[in-house]
Design a protein around this motif. Structure first.
Motif, mmCIF file in Angstrom:
data_model
loop_
_atom_site.group_PDB
_atom_site.id
_atom_site.type_symbol
_atom_site.label_atom_id
_atom_site.label_comp_id
_atom_site.label_asym_id
_atom_site.label_seq_id
_atom_site.Cartn_x
_atom_site.Cartn_y
_atom_site.Cartn_z
ATOM 1 N N SER A 28 0.869 -1.126 0.134
ATOM 2 C CA SER A 28 0.163 0.036 -0.112
ATOM 3 C C SER A 28 0.965 1.162 -0.055
ATOM 4 O O SER A 28 1.898 1.286 0.740
ATOM 5 C CB SER A 28 -0.886 -0.242 1.423
ATOM 6 O OG SER A 28 -1.548 1.164 1.245
ATOM 7 N N LEU A 29 0.404 2.134 -0.873
ATOM 8 C CA LEU A 29 1.328 3.516 -0.801
ATOM 9 C C LEU A 29 0.743 4.630 0.146
ATOM 10 O O LEU A 29 1.360 5.518 0.401
ATOM 11 C CB LEU A 29 1.107 4.188 -2.360
ATOM 12 C CG LEU A 29 1.553 3.082 -3.310
ATOM 13 C CD1 LEU A 29 1.214 3.857 -4.634
ATOM 14 C CD2 LEU A 29 2.977 2.650 -3.202
ATOM 15 N N LYS A 30 -0.074 4.274 1.125
ATOM 16 C CA LYS A 30 -0.795 5.385 2.149
ATOM 17 C C LYS A 30 -0.742 4.924 3.387
ATOM 18 O O LYS A 30 -1.365 4.854 4.243
ATOM 19 C CB LYS A 30 -2.446 5.520 1.716
ATOM 20 C CG LYS A 30 -2.630 5.828 0.333
ATOM 21 C CD LYS A 30 -4.186 6.064 0.035
ATOM 22 C CE LYS A 30 -4.626 6.559 -1.154
ATOM 23 N NZ LYS A 30 -6.038 6.787 -1.475
ATOM 24 N N ILE A 31 0.626 4.442 3.694
ATOM 25 C CA ILE A 31 0.902 3.963 5.058
ATOM 26 C C ILE A 31 2.041 4.966 5.885
ATOM 27 O O ILE A 31 2.642 5.621 4.856
ATOM 28 C CB ILE A 31 1.312 2.715 5.372
ATOM 29 C CG1 ILE A 31 2.702 2.599 4.335
ATOM 30 C CG2 ILE A 31 0.404 1.629 4.780
ATOM 31 C CD1 ILE A 31 3.362 1.091 4.327
ATOM 32 N N ASP A 32 1.936 4.915 7.059
ATOM 33 C CA ASP A 32 2.994 5.797 7.752
ATOM 34 C C ASP A 32 4.261 5.380 7.618
ATOM 35 O O ASP A 32 4.714 4.400 7.135
ATOM 36 C CB ASP A 32 2.718 5.802 9.234
ATOM 37 C CG ASP A 32 3.267 6.697 10.081
ATOM 38 O OD1 ASP A 32 4.586 6.407 10.277
ATOM 39 O OD2 ASP A 32 2.585 7.574 10.707
#
Length: 194
Positions: free
Chosen positions: A10-14
């Motif tokens: 995933s590209l939307k992680i911390d």
């Protein structure tokens, strides 16, 4: 040994998850192991493979054709295997691995975790399966499985089949304690001879 790392694409992680993946890759290489990964360059998958190679480690990437363009295949991998589909991908990753390390991830990571966990509970394999969870992402999962056990839906050995860790050092200690190397591939034998 060959260690399969399951982790996020995933590209939307911390950023902390990407940092963890990179630290795992560096430690894997430092300890002389080979990384088996999902063969993509994005997110944690990309971070763990790039860090492994930067630290001098060897990487084997396994990616289905349908994801080659979507996830950007890791063409810098020492060995990149393109499979027909996701099922073949998981089978190749399984066959090439001595142990399995699960980092924080999404439903794809959970699918891989559950397949290896179920197979271990059933005695289909006895290779180490370790979760590295520094921030408690999988705590609700652990509680769910404990509740399933209390309700009679799982066997007692469900807890013996997996190790839950919070530090990289502890994770590798569990992986290395019981793992036995798989036979080298023909390509690896050729590299060693040449």
């Amino acid at each position: 040994m060959n260690i399969c790392v399951y982790c996020a694409s995933s590209l939307k992680i911390d950023q902390k998850y990407l940092t963890l993946a990179a630290e795992v890759g560096a430690e894997l290489a430092r300890r002389g192991h080979t990384l088996v990964s999902g063969g993509a360059t994005v997110s944690c998958m990309g971070a763990v493979t790039a860090a492994t190679r930067r630290a001098g480690g060897r990487t084997i990437g396994v990616i289905p054709q349908v994801l080659v363009d979507i996830e950007v295949a890791d063409r810098d991998s020492n060995e990149l295997i393109v499979t027909a589909d996701m099922r073949e991908r998981k089978g190749v990753m399984d066959a090439r691995s001595d142990a399995f390390l699960v980092l924080p991830g999404g439903i794809g990571t959970l699918e891989e975790l559950f397949e290896m966990w179920t197979s271990r509970v059933l005695g289909i394999h006895d290779r180490p399966l370790v979760i590295l969870d520094p921030w408690g992402l999988y705590t609700p999962l652990r509680q769910l499985v404990e509740n399933m056990y209390e309700e009679g839906f799982t066997r007692a050995n469900v807890f013996d089949a997996i190790s839950w860790t919070t530090t990289i050092d502890d994770a590798f200690t569990h992986l290395e304690r019981r793992a036995q190397p798989v036979r080298p591939s023909v390509a690896e034998l050729g590299e060693a001879a040449g």
